[in-house]
Motif scaffolding. Structure first.
Motif, PDB file in Angstrom:
ATOM      1  N   TYR B  35      14.048  25.903  26.624  1.00  0.00           N
ATOM      2  CA  TYR B  35      15.371  25.467  27.069  1.00  0.00           C
ATOM      3  C   TYR B  35      15.692  26.155  28.393  1.00  0.00           C
ATOM      4  CZ  TYR B  35      16.425  24.087  22.195  1.00  0.00           C
ATOM      5  OH  TYR B  35      16.430  23.512  20.958  1.00  0.00           O
ATOM      6  N   ARG B  36      16.603  25.541  29.128  1.00  0.00           N
ATOM      7  CA  ARG B  36      17.223  26.256  30.238  1.00  0.00           C
ATOM      8  C   ARG B  36      18.727  26.279  30.007  1.00  0.00           C
ATOM      9  NH1 ARG B  36      16.889  23.576  36.110  1.00  0.00           N
ATOM     10  NH2 ARG B  36      18.781  24.807  36.419  1.00  0.00           N
ATOM     11  N   GLN B  37      19.328  27.388  30.421  1.00  0.00           N
ATOM     12  CA  GLN B  37      20.765  27.561  30.285  1.00  0.00           C
ATOM     13  C   GLN B  37      21.372  27.716  31.667  1.00  0.00           C
ATOM     14  OE1 GLN B  37      22.073  31.136  28.285  1.00  0.00           O
ATOM     15  NE2 GLN B  37      24.092  30.317  27.852  1.00  0.00           N
ATOM     16  N   ASP B  38      22.369  26.907  31.950  1.00  0.00           N
ATOM     17  CA  ASP B  38      23.127  26.994  33.187  1.00  0.00           C
ATOM     18  C   ASP B  38      24.593  27.187  32.829  1.00  0.00           C
ATOM     19  OD1 ASP B  38      20.804  24.728  33.684  1.00  0.00           O
ATOM     20  OD2 ASP B  38      21.081  26.050  35.400  1.00  0.00           O
ATOM     21  N   PRO B  39      25.304  27.966  33.606  1.00  0.00           N
ATOM     22  CA  PRO B  39      26.724  28.215  33.296  1.00  0.00           C
ATOM     23  C   PRO B  39      27.509  26.923  33.145  1.00  0.00           C
ATOM     24  CG  PRO B  39      25.968  29.683  35.032  1.00  0.00           C
ATOM     25  CD  PRO B  39      24.859  28.706  34.805  1.00  0.00           C
ATOM     26  N   GLY B  40      28.232  26.801  32.045  1.00  0.00           N
ATOM     27  CA  GLY B  40      29.055  25.624  31.816  1.00  0.00           C
ATOM     28  C   GLY B  40      28.314  24.406  31.312  1.00  0.00           C
ATOM     29  N   ASN B  56       5.913  17.424  23.591  1.00  0.00           N
ATOM     30  CA  ASN B  56       6.860  16.356  23.878  1.00  0.00           C
ATOM     31  C   ASN B  56       7.841  16.755  24.964  1.00  0.00           C
ATOM     32  OD1 ASN B  56       6.277  14.574  21.304  1.00  0.00           O
ATOM     33  ND2 ASN B  56       6.493  16.682  20.614  1.00  0.00           N
ATOM     34  N   LYS B  57       8.246  15.776  25.768  1.00  0.00           N
ATOM     35  CA  LYS B  57       9.239  16.032  26.787  1.00  0.00           C
ATOM     36  C   LYS B  57      10.626  16.087  26.164  1.00  0.00           C
ATOM     37  CE  LYS B  57       6.738  13.881  30.625  1.00  0.00           C
ATOM     38  NZ  LYS B  57       6.797  12.833  31.688  1.00  0.00           N
ATOM     39  N   GLY B  58      11.445  16.974  26.725  1.00  0.00           N
ATOM     40  CA  GLY B  58      12.836  17.025  26.347  1.00  0.00           C
ATOM     41  C   GLY B  58      13.668  16.230  27.326  1.00  0.00           C
ATOM     42  N   GLU B  59      14.941  16.573  27.416  1.00  0.00           N
ATOM     43  CA  GLU B  59      15.847  15.797  28.256  1.00  0.00           C
ATOM     44  C   GLU B  59      15.736  16.093  29.747  1.00  0.00           C
ATOM     45  OE1 GLU B  59      19.344  18.318  26.314  1.00  0.00           O
ATOM     46  OE2 GLU B  59      20.098  17.063  27.943  1.00  0.00           O
ATOM     47  N   ILE B  60      15.152  17.238  30.122  1.00  0.00           N
ATOM     48  CA  ILE B  60      15.089  17.593  31.539  1.00  0.00           C
ATOM     49  C   ILE B  60      13.706  18.114  31.912  1.00  0.00           C
ATOM     50  CG2 ILE B  60      17.563  18.032  31.831  1.00  0.00           C
ATOM     51  CD1 ILE B  60      16.841  21.038  31.568  1.00  0.00           C
ATOM     52  N   SER B  61      12.653  17.356  31.651  1.00  0.00           N
ATOM     53  CA  SER B  61      11.294  17.834  31.843  1.00  0.00           C
ATOM     54  C   SER B  61      10.787  17.697  33.289  1.00  0.00           C
ATOM     55  CB  SER B  61      10.352  17.096  30.901  1.00  0.00           C
ATOM     56  OG  SER B  61      10.416  15.699  31.155  1.00  0.00           O
ATOM     57  N   ASP B  62      11.442  16.923  34.111  1.00  0.00           N
ATOM     58  CA  ASP B  62      10.965  16.728  35.482  1.00  0.00           C
ATOM     59  C   ASP B  62      10.878  18.048  36.221  1.00  0.00           C
ATOM     60  OD1 ASP B  62      12.588  13.511  36.181  1.00  0.00           O
ATOM     61  OD2 ASP B  62      10.794  14.056  35.033  1.00  0.00           O
TER      62      ASP B  62
END
Lengths: 114, 113
Positions: B35-40, B56-62
């Protein structure tokens, strides 16, 4: 697609006051529901979860949450806030199928004032 | 000892560089996630793996790629880092018997200049 809404990106309470962090979800089937807590500079720690059975779930550090299907909600509460509760809290949802992905809300930062 | 470890804990790199973030676990879980975490924005899923041969790719794999070298190891690569990949990255694990509970590593804070 599932979504999770946490109402209030920042909640501030006084020490000893009630903590209420709100979470609503959208799901077409009964979901699994989670609350995670993130203390500063740390990873996420499981606070509590609802899978099946009793709708009032008790977690660590005196927190509890109630699954209300009719309201599609899973709000987190604690009767009396402590300074050590200051952290960011994330609600997450997963359906009961074979898909093991969690969808997270955007988080609520809890501040506890002395 | 921590069950889920991530290395490095902090990393500064320059635009265009290739970097790898590593995750190891001693929990014996078969499922692993990045996962990646960005503020907000909360946590967003980049990739997930149900076993060594299932990625498997997630929602932001690019812009990202992964490698599952063994059941216990799952690496995330940025082939050519860009500034908007500056974020906090978390690895997580889970197992079927624990009803989708995910266990998180301490995170890697990445800054791309």
């Amino acid at each position: 697609a599932q979504s999770v809404t946490q109402l209030g990106s920042h909640v501030s309470v006084s020490e000893g006051a009630l903590v209420l962090l709100r979470c609503n979800y959208s799901s077409s089937v009964p979901p699994y529901l989670f609350w995670y807590v993130q203390y500063p500079n740390q990873g996420l720690q499981l606070l509590l979860k609802y899978t099946t059975g009793a709708t009032l779930v008790k977690g660590i550090n005196g927190f509890e949450a109630e699954f209300k299907k009719s309201e599609t909600s899973f709000h987190l509460t604690k009767p009396s806030a402590h300074m050590s509760d200051a952290a960011e809290y994330f609600c997450a949802v997963s359906d009961q199928g074979s898909n093991y992905k969690l969808t997270f809300g955007k988080g609520t930062l809890l501040t506890v004032n002395p | 000892d921590a069950d889920v470890t991530q290395t490095p804990r902090n990393r500064i790199t320059k635009t265009g560089k290739r970097i790898m973030l590593e995750c190891s676990q001693t929990k014996g879980h078969d499922r692993m996630y990045w996962y990646r975490q960005d503020p907000g924005l909360g946590l967003r899923l980049i990739y997930y793996s149900f076993d060594v041969k299932d990625i498997n790719k997630g929602e932001i794999s690019d812009g990202y790629s992964v490698s599952r070298q063994a059941q216990a190891k799952f690496s995330l690569s940025l082939e050519s880092a860009i500034p908007n990949q500056t974020a906090l990255y978390f690895c997580a694990t889970s197992v079927d018997s624990q009803l989708k509970t995910q266990y998180f590593g301490p995170g890697t804070r990445l800054l791309v200049l």
